[in-house]
Design an enzyme around this catalytic site. Structure first.
Site, PDB file in Angstrom:
ATOM      1  N   SER A 122       0.840  -0.855   0.484  1.00 43.06           N
ATOM      2  CA  SER A 122       0.201   0.125  -0.449  1.00 43.06           C
ATOM      3  C   SER A 122       0.951   1.375   0.147  1.00 43.06           C
ATOM      4  CB  SER A 122      -0.539   0.340   1.262  1.00 43.06           C
ATOM      5  OG  SER A 122      -2.119  -1.000   1.475  1.00 43.06           O
ATOM      6  N   ASN A 156       6.922   1.268   2.414  1.00 41.34           N
ATOM      7  CA  ASN A 156       8.060   2.170   2.224  1.00 41.34           C
ATOM      8  C   ASN A 156       8.524   3.142   1.618  1.00 41.34           C
ATOM      9  OD1 ASN A 156       9.316  -0.654   2.601  1.00 41.34           O
ATOM     10  ND2 ASN A 156       8.547  -1.341   0.854  1.00 41.34           N
ATOM     11  N   HIS A 183       2.220  -4.136   9.477  1.00 39.69           N
ATOM     12  CA  HIS A 183       0.878  -4.843   8.629  1.00 39.69           C
ATOM     13  C   HIS A 183       0.393  -5.489   9.385  1.00 39.69           C
ATOM     14  CE1 HIS A 183       3.455  -3.722   4.423  1.00 39.69           C
ATOM     15  NE2 HIS A 183       3.902  -4.921   5.109  1.00 39.69           N
ATOM     16  N   TYR A 206      -2.790   5.663  -0.004  1.00 41.72           N
ATOM     17  CA  TYR A 206      -1.652   6.096  -1.630  1.00 41.72           C
ATOM     18  C   TYR A 206      -2.328   7.244  -2.925  1.00 41.72           C
ATOM     19  CZ  TYR A 206       1.553   4.540  -4.672  1.00 41.72           C
ATOM     20  OH  TYR A 206       2.537   4.187  -5.319  1.00 41.72           O
ATOM     21  N   MET A 223      14.404   6.834  -4.639  1.00 42.81           N
ATOM     22  CA  MET A 223      14.372   5.182  -3.930  1.00 42.81           C
ATOM     23  C   MET A 223      15.208   4.471  -4.439  1.00 42.81           C
ATOM     24  SD  MET A 223      10.867   5.426  -1.555  1.00 42.81           S
ATOM     25  CE  MET A 223      11.241   4.152  -1.009  1.00 42.81           C
TER      26      MET A 223
END
EC number: 2.8.2.2
Length: 285
Positions: A45, A48, A99, A184, A223
């Site tokens: 979701s 990170n 989670h 998100y 990233m």
């Protein structure tokens, strides 16, 4: 390759890096401090990405920390063997991830002032991302086909259980002062405004140039190029060779993968399962 899950209290977990006894200790014995900041998500979701943002908020945009310490050490997953050990030994305020569904989360949280940021995502995209991710790692049972994974996901017979149950479990917390609900999709659509909302929630003031550094250093491209964040340091015992664990980082990828029949079946299931929650909670609807 693992041929089954570790089952605990009716929820599936990877059978590498997890133990039932540790999961029990996390729920019943782990002490959450008032100063802790916790990232809560259902898998796939945007966990990170949110970790990267929070680490950069902590360092005022300076990328030294995120470029020198692996992401799983900066914000350990409390329910894993490694994460539980790291966090149990860490002094002072902690940043960590989970989670876990609400019924398995540390009981001490519910009487604490610790701050939780819960990030949710369109479950269709969660499904697609999960299919590719779980097929790239070696520590979980793999589906025989796309259709089989679709059925598993709809039934909740996947790692960490049902997406629908996870959302239902945590949503009653959304009115609490120490609980911030994000999606998100809003993070993707207006990253700057959402990062500002996170800072306000944490009581953190940033200069404009610091905010710009956070946005720059937490971008998907940054990233993907950062070996401390792209999971390229993981051993071949954990991931398939040449697997890319940071795949696309977009919204709406499900449209490229779900068949018409699957999309219709999923829409029907979503309406049935989420009928008791306000539609405005879900910005993708």
């Amino acid at each position: 390759m693992s041929d089954d899950f570790l089952w605990f209290e009716g929820i599936a977990f990877p059978n590498m890096g997890f133990r039932s006894e540790t999961l029990r200790k996390v729920r019943d014995e782990f002490v959450i401090k008032d100063e802790d900041v916790i990232i809560l998500t259902y898998p796939k979701s945007g966990t990170n990405w949110l970790i990267e943002i929070l680490c950069l908020i902590h360092s005022n945009g300076d990328p030294k920390w995120i470029q020198s310490v692996p992401i799983w050490e900066r914000s350990p997953w409390v329910e894993t063997e490694m994460g539980y050990k790291l966090l149990s030994e860490e002094e002072g305020p902690r940043l960590f991830s989970s989670h876990l569904p609400i019924q398995l989360f540390p009981k001490s949280f519910f009487s604490s002032k610790a701050k939780v940021i819960y990030l949710m995502r369109n479950p269709r995209d969660v499904f697609v991302s999960g299919y590719f991710f779980w097929n790239s790692v070696k520590f979980v049972k793999k589906p025989k086909s796309w259709q089989q994974y679709f059925e598993w996901f709809c039934q909740g017979n996947v790692i960490y259980g049902s997406w629908f149950d996870h959302i239902h479990g945590w949503m009653p917390m959304r009115e609490k002062k120490n609980f911030l609900l994000l999606s998100y999709e809003e993070l993707k659509q207006d990253t700057r405004r959402t990062v500002e909302k996170i800072c306000q929630f944490l009581g953190k003031t940033l200069e404009p140039e610091e905010l710009n550094l956070i946005l720059k250093n937490s971008s998907f491209q940054s990233m993907k190029e950062n070996k401390m964040s792209n999971f390229s340091l993981l051993s071949v015992d954990f991931v398939e060779e040449k697997a890319q664990l940071l795949r696309k980082g977009i919204s709406g990828d499900w449209k490229n993968h779900l068949t018409v029949a699957q999309a219709e079946a999923f829409d029907k299931l979503f309406q049935e399962k989420m009928t008791d929650l306000p539609r405005e909670l879900f910005p993708w609807e």
